[in-house]
Design a protein around this motif. Structure first.
Motif, mmCIF file in Angstrom:
data_model
loop_
_atom_site.group_PDB
_atom_site.id
_atom_site.type_symbol
_atom_site.label_atom_id
_atom_site.label_comp_id
_atom_site.label_asym_id
_atom_site.label_seq_id
_atom_site.Cartn_x
_atom_site.Cartn_y
_atom_site.Cartn_z
ATOM 1 N N UNK A 198 0.847 -1.187 0.000
ATOM 2 C CA UNK A 198 0.000 0.000 0.000
ATOM 3 C C UNK A 198 0.883 1.238 0.000
ATOM 4 N N UNK A 199 0.467 2.259 -0.724
ATOM 5 C CA UNK A 199 1.179 3.544 -0.703
ATOM 6 C C UNK A 199 0.171 4.662 -0.474
ATOM 7 N N UNK A 200 0.707 5.813 -0.046
ATOM 8 C CA UNK A 200 -0.154 6.980 0.217
ATOM 9 C C UNK A 200 0.571 8.216 -0.368
ATOM 10 N N UNK A 201 0.579 8.336 -1.706
ATOM 11 C CA UNK A 201 1.386 9.382 -2.354
ATOM 12 C C UNK A 201 0.698 10.755 -2.400
ATOM 13 N N UNK A 202 1.502 11.774 -2.501
ATOM 14 C CA UNK A 202 1.056 13.165 -2.640
ATOM 15 C C UNK A 202 1.779 13.751 -3.859
ATOM 16 N N UNK A 203 1.046 14.307 -4.786
ATOM 17 C CA UNK A 203 1.637 14.734 -6.060
ATOM 18 C C UNK A 203 2.713 15.803 -5.876
ATOM 19 N N UNK A 204 2.550 16.678 -4.884
ATOM 20 C CA UNK A 204 3.550 17.742 -4.684
ATOM 21 C C UNK A 204 4.957 17.159 -4.498
ATOM 22 N N UNK A 205 5.032 15.999 -3.853
ATOM 23 C CA UNK A 205 6.350 15.393 -3.595
ATOM 24 C C UNK A 205 6.998 14.906 -4.889
#
Ligand SMILES: NC(=O)c1ccc[n+]([C@@H]2O[C@H](COP(=O)([O-])OP(=O)(O)OC[C@H]3O[C@@H](n4cnc5c(N)ncnc54)[C@H](OP(=O)(O)O)[C@@H]3O)[C@@H](O)[C@H]2O)c1
Length: 324
Positions: A260-267
């Motif tokens: 599972x991942x929890x990505x944020x586009x800003x990063x």
């Protein structure tokens, strides 16, 4: 004077209030932008409601807009007055008719697509590029699950995933939205508020489950997403329109070696090099027909609160922009 939408405290849509400021000249590394279309994103709802406490208050929300360069700071190279640019930025300040912007955040936009379309599309397209090509590379022939498939990100995600050869199972909240998701590339549709998602996915995949589930609905769909994954399946939790996911134990993943991942586009666009690479890949995908730009609902600039009401009522047609 420059019109802005100011938020002094978290709360309902009514905390988004028109105000006026005097803009200082752009700093040495900044552009002065006259904004022509401001994107409204679900992220803005989390900021406004207080779920995300990432905007210092009082502050101007907004993470995406398109505009015309009016002036450039003394150290800026590569941009000149008259250039059309767009940006996606986690440093906020987007809900404004004009602003100063760090030039490193500005992206020159391909011609042939209007300002409102770009302001509704850039952030969502970057997000989909991240989901399909950064977080986990989607492969032709595999089956993926896309929640809220008729939403803004959902439409582009269905389309681009199909373009790379995946079979797309989309979930939607109503029968009317099923047609929208199909029109954007979903092969199969599940009405996720009426049907058991995991059971339907099992039926559609001969019991195998999906290789990846893209879930930004959050609390309401997390368990079903986990149950819909096949062996070595991957859940991308990238938002929480229905509320945050409850804490869980890693043992939940052991039954089928899930990840599972929890990505944020800003990063994924945090350096000029990463932003350039994301923009290049996104614009190349657009040119190759991987997705079409979103045609948004355009509202007058002062109606930010109404834009939030529509988003929260699930009534966004895939994108809403404020037009100064
Ligand atoms: N991690 C990142 O970097 C990143 C970047 C961009 C966007 N996102 C996330 O992607 C998601 C989609 O963003 P978007 O701007 O394109 O919005 P959107 O999908 O156009 O709108 C949200 C959709 O979520 C569904 N939904 C399910 N439960 C809901 C509830 N309780 N309240 C409201 N909506 C509910 C609705 O679709 P149905 O009617 O079909 O249920 C609604 O239309 C958001 O969760 C956003 O935070 C994440």
């Amino acid at each position: 004077m420059t019109r802005i939408i100011l938020m002094e405290r978290p709360g309902g849509p009514e905390v988004l209030q028109p105000a006026e400021i005097t803009l200082p000249p752009p700093g040495p590394r900044e552009l002065r932008l006259r904004q022509t279309a401001v994107g409204v994103n679900y992220h803005d709802v989390y900021v406004r409601s207080g779920l995300y406490q990432t905007l210092p208050l009082p502050g101007v929300p907004g993470i995406e807009a398109v505009g015309v360069v009016e002036a450039v700071g003394s150290e800026v190279t590569g941009f000149a007055p008259g250039d059309r640019v767009g940006y996606v930025s986690g440093s906020y300040g987007g809900y404004a008719e004009a602003r100063n912007l760090d030039a490193a955040l500005a992206v020159r936009l391909p011609a042939g697509i209007g300002d409102a379309q770009w302001a509704a599309t850039l952030m969502k397209a970057f997000t989909v590029c991240m989901l399909l090509h950064r977080v986990r590379r989607t492969r032709a022939g595999e089956t993926v699950l896309v929640h809220a498939a008729a939403g803004g990100v959902g439409q582009l995600l269905c389309s681009w995933a199909r373009h790379v050869g995946a079979r797309v199972i989309g979930t939607v909240g109503s029968a009317a939205k099923a047609e929208i998701a199909r029109a954007h590339g979903a092969h199969e549709i599940i009405l996720y508020r009426e049907e058991d998602v995991a059971a339907r996915v099992a039926a559609l995949t001969g019991g195998e489950g999906v290789a990846a589930a893209y879930d930004a609905v959050g609390a309401d769909t997390f368990d079903g997403s986990i149950a819909a994954l096949g062996f070595e399946g991957h859940l991308v939790n990238y938002g929480q329109a229905s509320g945050p996911v409850a804490p869980f134990t890693p043992a939940l993943l052991a039954g089928r070696s899930l990840t599972i991942t929890r990505p944020i586009v800003f990063h994924y666009i945090r350096t000029p090099e990463k932003l350039r690479a994301m923009a290049d890949e996104t614009f190349a995908a657009l040119a190759a027909g991987a997705f079409t730009p979103i045609d948004p609902l355009e509202l007058p600039f002062a109606e930010a609160a109404q834009a939030h009401r529509l988003l929260e009522a699930r009534q966004s047609p895939g994108g809403i922009v404020l037009v100064p």
